[in-house]
Design a protein around this motif. Structure first.
Motif, PDB file in Angstrom:
ATOM      1  N   TYR A  80       0.836  -1.212   0.000  1.00 34.91           N
ATOM      2  CA  TYR A  80       0.000   0.000   0.000  1.00 34.91           C
ATOM      3  C   TYR A  80       0.868   1.259   0.000  1.00 34.91           C
ATOM      4  CZ  TYR A  80      -3.730   3.219   1.304  1.00 34.91           C
ATOM      5  OH  TYR A  80      -4.619   4.263   1.318  1.00 34.91           O
ATOM      6  N   LEU A  81       1.916   1.246   0.813  1.00 30.46           N
ATOM      7  CA  LEU A  81       2.829   2.392   0.872  1.00 30.46           C
ATOM      8  C   LEU A  81       3.542   2.592  -0.462  1.00 30.46           C
ATOM      9  CD1 LEU A  81       4.379   1.896   4.435  1.00 30.46           C
ATOM     10  CD2 LEU A  81       2.716   3.636   3.736  1.00 30.46           C
ATOM     11  N   LYS A  82       3.920   1.479  -1.105  1.00 34.80           N
ATOM     12  CA  LYS A  82       4.561   1.577  -2.422  1.00 34.80           C
ATOM     13  C   LYS A  82       3.608   2.179  -3.458  1.00 34.80           C
ATOM     14  CE  LYS A  82       7.882  -2.249  -2.016  1.00 34.80           C
ATOM     15  NZ  LYS A  82       8.224  -3.620  -2.485  1.00 34.80           N
ATOM     16  N   ALA A  83       2.339   1.785  -3.376  1.00 28.34           N
ATOM     17  CA  ALA A  83       1.336   2.314  -4.310  1.00 28.34           C
ATOM     18  C   ALA A  83       1.150   3.814  -4.119  1.00 28.34           C
ATOM     19  CB  ALA A  83       0.003   1.588  -4.112  1.00 28.34           C
ATOM     20  N   GLN A  84       1.078   4.248  -2.852  1.00 31.37           N
ATOM     21  CA  GLN A  84       0.929   5.680  -2.567  1.00 31.37           C
ATOM     22  C   GLN A  84       2.133   6.462  -3.061  1.00 31.37           C
ATOM     23  OE1 GLN A  84      -1.745   7.146  -1.472  1.00 31.37           O
ATOM     24  NE2 GLN A  84      -2.862   5.247  -1.175  1.00 31.37           N
ATOM     25  N   LYS A  85       3.323   5.890  -2.894  1.00 30.62           N
ATOM     26  CA  LYS A  85       4.543   6.540  -3.373  1.00 30.62           C
ATOM     27  C   LYS A  85       4.520   6.660  -4.895  1.00 30.62           C
ATOM     28  CE  LYS A  85       9.596   6.225  -3.243  1.00 30.62           C
ATOM     29  NZ  LYS A  85      10.762   5.366  -2.887  1.00 30.62           N
ATOM     30  N   ALA A  86       4.061   5.613  -5.558  1.00 27.21           N
ATOM     31  CA  ALA A  86       3.974   5.628  -7.018  1.00 27.21           C
ATOM     32  C   ALA A  86       3.011   6.713  -7.499  1.00 27.21           C
ATOM     33  CB  ALA A  86       3.528   4.259  -7.533  1.00 27.21           C
ATOM     34  N   ILE A  87       1.887   6.852  -6.800  1.00 26.10           N
ATOM     35  CA  ILE A  87       0.914   7.901  -7.156  1.00 26.10           C
ATOM     36  C   ILE A  87       1.550   9.278  -7.005  1.00 26.10           C
ATOM     37  CG2 ILE A  87      -1.253   9.010  -6.474  1.00 26.10           C
ATOM     38  CD1 ILE A  87      -2.261   6.220  -5.640  1.00 26.10           C
ATOM     39  N   LYS A  88       2.251   9.472  -5.885  1.00 27.49           N
ATOM     40  CA  LYS A  88       2.894  10.757  -5.611  1.00 27.49           C
ATOM     41  C   LYS A  88       3.930  11.105  -6.680  1.00 27.49           C
ATOM     42  CE  LYS A  88       4.834  13.301  -1.697  1.00 27.49           C
ATOM     43  NZ  LYS A  88       5.319  13.190  -0.294  1.00 27.49           N
ATOM     44  N   GLU A  89       4.622  10.080  -7.181  1.00 24.49           N
ATOM     45  CA  GLU A  89       5.659  10.297  -8.195  1.00 24.49           C
ATOM     46  C   GLU A  89       5.092  10.314  -9.608  1.00 24.49           C
ATOM     47  OE1 GLU A  89       8.390   7.140  -7.408  1.00 24.49           O
ATOM     48  OE2 GLU A  89       9.268   8.116  -5.633  1.00 24.49           O
ATOM     49  N   GLY A  90       3.788  10.141  -9.741  1.00 30.53           N
ATOM     50  CA  GLY A  90       3.149  10.202 -11.054  1.00 30.53           C
ATOM     51  C   GLY A  90       3.199   8.902 -11.831  1.00 30.53           C
ATOM     52  N   ASP A  91       3.632   7.823 -11.175  1.00 30.84           N
ATOM     53  CA  ASP A  91       3.691   6.518 -11.834  1.00 30.84           C
ATOM     54  C   ASP A  91       2.349   5.808 -11.661  1.00 30.84           C
ATOM     55  OD1 ASP A  91       4.338   4.120 -12.968  1.00 30.84           O
ATOM     56  OD2 ASP A  91       5.740   3.489 -11.392  1.00 30.84           O
ATOM     57  N   LEU A  92       1.354   6.233 -12.428  1.00 29.91           N
ATOM     58  CA  LEU A  92       0.003   5.703 -12.265  1.00 29.91           C
ATOM     59  C   LEU A  92      -0.090   4.231 -12.659  1.00 29.91           C
ATOM     60  CD1 LEU A  92      -2.199   8.670 -13.539  1.00 29.91           C
ATOM     61  CD2 LEU A  92      -1.250   8.259 -11.276  1.00 29.91           C
ATOM     62  N   HIS A  93       0.622   3.855 -13.724  1.00 31.61           N
ATOM     63  CA  HIS A  93       0.574   2.459 -14.161  1.00 31.61           C
ATOM     64  C   HIS A  93       1.196   1.539 -13.106  1.00 31.61           C
ATOM     65  CE1 HIS A  93      -1.016   3.322 -18.113  1.00 31.61           C
ATOM     66  NE2 HIS A  93      -0.114   4.287 -18.257  1.00 31.61           N
ATOM     67  N   GLY A  94       2.289   1.994 -12.484  1.00 30.55           N
ATOM     68  CA  GLY A  94       2.910   1.218 -11.406  1.00 30.55           C
ATOM     69  C   GLY A  94       1.977   1.054 -10.231  1.00 30.55           C
ATOM     70  N   ALA A  95       1.274   2.136  -9.888  1.00 27.42           N
ATOM     71  CA  ALA A  95       0.320   2.089  -8.772  1.00 27.42           C
ATOM     72  C   ALA A  95      -0.825   1.131  -9.073  1.00 27.42           C
ATOM     73  CB  ALA A  95      -0.216   3.490  -8.489  1.00 27.42           C
ATOM     74  N   ILE A  96      -1.303   1.160 -10.311  1.00 28.62           N
ATOM     75  CA  ILE A  96      -2.403   0.267 -10.708  1.00 28.62           C
ATOM     76  C   ILE A  96      -2.000  -1.191 -10.556  1.00 28.62           C
ATOM     77  CG2 ILE A  96      -3.751  -0.534 -12.695  1.00 28.62           C
ATOM     78  CD1 ILE A  96      -3.793   2.429 -13.634  1.00 28.62           C
TER      79      ILE A  96
END
Length: 707
Positions: A509-525
């Motif tokens: 979950y923390l990795k997903a939030q970090k990905a969102i913050k960095e603009g990596d939407l595909h990674g978060a998905i």
């Protein structure tokens, strides 16, 4: 609450607004317009219109945010008049209502003047040209109020027929009418993506403007509401009343914070909020403008906190409940939490005197004192709890912990629970081998008398195969199977494997939030797809994925210059409009629409086509495009009439217009003028074949409506 600044204009004030240039414009019931310096209420300029408004419960005057336009209802209430505020010259008037004009307004982006009437109709006039450009869905009775969203995307009108119309100024489409009031709707106010409406019985409803659903009905209103505003951050809703009260609501949970936040002797007529200085501005029926700081007392609170004079803090907080939303109060809360932690630690060590010393500084805060009294009473039994735990009298120790739940936050209780989990895990392993089942029973024997543990013990002893499958699923990272087993067998939550599983999910979950913050939407998905398999994260992951996939699709459309997809998605999602890319696209659309409008005002269809060419294949823009071409064609008809074109040519133009757009207020107005010049005409609008704005398509564009 104390007045920090005030000014009298002698007459009832019927309008106040902070303009884009930071001036405060104030209008009284004799339509004297004054411009004040917002900071100190020093008069800067003004002018008189000389129209006396005896009735001003509804908005009877308006001023554009850019300070360029001013509108008022006429003395006889038969027309709405628009003026250039710089030259003081009349731009145009709307006099098409059957009956009196009841409400007027100018939208947030200073594009249109709206005129609403007793006939339930609302006309929208372009402020630069003074031409009627569209109408809102009609109501069965008088329109009492008109409101605009902060971003300029929405307009709403509330009627005596108890309904509310919502209209998108982006797509130029109406929403379903909002129905929920049992009395005439008198006041409207947009905030966030919501709308508040208040009826004549002082019933207030919070609406979701996208779904049309009721979010909440406000409680605690017992007086006639006369004014509404919100603070700059839209944390608070302020309601002014006829008896001079200001009520405050929290816009997070819609609960009332104060029913008498401010009390003055005169009815409140209007309210405004100074976002820069957190000042609530009241206008009154006896002609006063009054400033109030909504965080009055914050300096005193800061001083008391610094000096740790907690005995006096409650008096300040009782005076102003909004102080609980300040950074200073957050510091107080943090100090209380740390003190509570220290006090509990002292009690756990048996140092009651030190605990009392720590807690005594908060005893004059009623809410905190109640907590302190409860804790002190509960900890009278704590020595027994320690003794039972040390002696292994588990049933007695757990009995006290269940009775006094604060014990469950102590290291003693955590130690008991760790011993239990280790015993359970050890027993679980022994159960897997039939030869060591008795050993498992021996390990769990001390816990058999505990009601909260008995079920887990039974599950462990009878479901060895479940545990085995659970471990295998974890080893294969089959998280969906793990979640299913946990759901069916809650005892698995007590095992260390479950704790490890949750730690892994938390890290994802923390990795997903970090990905969102960095603009990596595909990674978060990708991460949220994995988290969907965890029951504890399933719903949240699905919501995040839906939003992220929509956002990613939108960004991809913008990147690939796929305007059709981007604008069609924005039409369905206000959130996308508020993104950086969305605002940039909306600004482009507004600029192109303005250029198209200027071309339309001269009847230049080619100019309209040129300005709007890139939107011709975007379905969500069709009605807005149709509105602009209809304006251009109406200008062509007017010019043809002025030039004295032959009657049959103009009649053909009217037929073509109605075939494309249906019978609009614009064509009705033109037809009446046409009949005055050509009374012999046999043309009847009702007998003509009719199109509509919603059915119009770009393939219907012609250079001249007369052909």
């Amino acid at each position: 609450m104390k007045i920090i600044c005030n000014k009298s204009v002698s007459k009832p004030i019927i309008f106040i607004k902070i303009l884009d240039n930071k001036d405060l414009v104030v209008i009284d019931n004799e339509t004297t317009v004054r411009f004040f310096d917002k900071k100190d209420l020093k008069l800067k300029a003004g002018f008189k219109v000389g129209i006396k408004h005896n009735y001003y419960r509804s908005p009877v005057v308006a001023f554009s945010n850019d300070s360029n336009y001013f509108a008022t209802i006429s003395q006889d209430a038969k027309e709405a008049r628009l003026f250039n505020a710089k030259t003081k010259k009349k731009v145009a008037a709307i006099n098409r209502h059957h009956g009196e004009v009841s409400s007027i307004g100018i939208d947030t982006l200073s594009r249109y003047m709206f005129s609403s009437g007793e006939d339930g109709k609302t006309f929208a006039m372009d402020v630069t040209s003074g031409k009627l450009v569209f109408t809102l869905p009609p109501h069965a009775d008088t329109i009492n109020d008109i409101a605009f969203s902060k971003n300029g995307n929405w307009v709403a009108v509330g009627s005596y027929d108890r309904k509310i119309s919502l209209f998108s100024l982006v797509s130029m489409e109406p929403q379903e009418k909002l129905k929920g009031h049992s009395a005439p709707v008198m006041h409207l106010k947009f905030f966030q993506n919501k709308l508040i409406s208040i009826d004549r019985n002082s019933s207030a409803i919070i609406w979701n403007i996208h779904t049309g659903k009721i979010i909440k009905r406000l409680q605690g209103i017992h007086d006639e509401i006369t004014a509404i505003t919100t603070d700059g951050k839209e944390q608070f809703l302020f309601l002014g009343t006829k008896l001079g009260y200001v009520l405050v609501y929290n816009l997070h949970d819609y609960e009332i914070l104060s029913s008498n936040f401010i009390k003055i002797t005169s009815p409140i007529t209007k309210m405004e909020f100074d976002n820069e200085n957190d000042i609530l501005i009241l206008a009154t029926e006896d002609g006063f403008i009054e400033y109030y700081s909504i965080y009055e007392g914050v300096d005193r609170l800061k001083e008391l906190l610094r000096e740790q004079k907690f005995t006096l803090i409650n008096d300040v907080l009782e005076t102003n409940p909004l102080l609980e939303y300040t950074e200073v109060y957050e510091l107080l809360t943090h100090f209380w939490e740390k003190s509570l932690e220290k006090g509990l630690l002292a009690l756990q060590k048996g140092d009651k005197k030190r605990a009392e010393l720590i807690f005594n500084q908060f005893k004059h805060l009623p809410e905190k004192n109640r907590i302190i009294q409860r804790i002190m009473k509960e900890y009278e039994e704590f020595p027994k709890f320690i003794q039972f735990a040390k002696e292994g009298k588990l049933s007695l120790a757990y009995g006290l912990a269940n009775r006094f739940t604060t014990y469950k936050e102590t290291s003693i209780y955590r130690s008991l629970e760790n011993r239990w989990k280790k015993a359970l895990a050890q027993a679980q392993k022994y159960v897997l081998d039939p030869k060591t089942v008795d050993k498992a029973r021996e390990i769990l024997a001390p816990y058999r008398g505990l009601s909260e543990k008995t079920l887990f013990i039974q599950e462990v002893m009878t479901k060895a195969n479940v545990y085995k499958r659970f471990r295998e699923a974890m080893a294969k990272k089959n998280f969906k199977m793990c979640s299913e087993l946990i759901k069916q067998n809650p005892y698995l939550r007590e095992l260390p494997e479950y704790e490890s599983l949750m730690k892994f999910a938390d890290s994802l979950y923390l990795k997903a939030q970090k990905a969102i913050k960095e603009g990596d939407l595909h990674g978060a998905i990708k991460i949220f797809r994995v988290l969907q398999d965890f029951e504890e994260f399933k719903e949240e992951s699905r919501n995040f994925m839906a939003d992220l996939e929509t956002h990613a699709k939108f960004l991809n459309a913008v990147k690939n210059s796929d305007l059709a997809t981007a604008f069609n998605m924005m039409a369905k999602s206000e959130d996308l409009m508020m993104t950086e890319e969305g605002m940039r696209l909306q600004e482009m659309w507004n600029n192109d629409l303005f250029n198209a409008k200027m071309a339309a005002l001269s009847g230049n269809v080619d100019g309209v086509k040129s300005a709007l060419q890139k939107y011709m294949h975007i379905s969500s823009k069709y009605i807005a495009l149709a509105t602009m071409f209809a304006l251009a064609y109406s200008v062509q008809l007017e010019e043809a009439l002025q030039k004295g074109e032959e009657r049959h040519i103009i009649e053909n133009g009217i037929k073509n217009y109605i075939l494309n757009f249906g019978i609009t207020e614009q064509i009705e107005e033109f037809y009446n003028t046409f009949k005055e010049k050509y009374p012999e005409t046999k043309l009847s609008l009702e007998l003509l074949k009719k199109g509509s704005l919603s059915m119009w398509r770009p393939t219907m564009i012609v250079n001249s409506i007369l052909e």
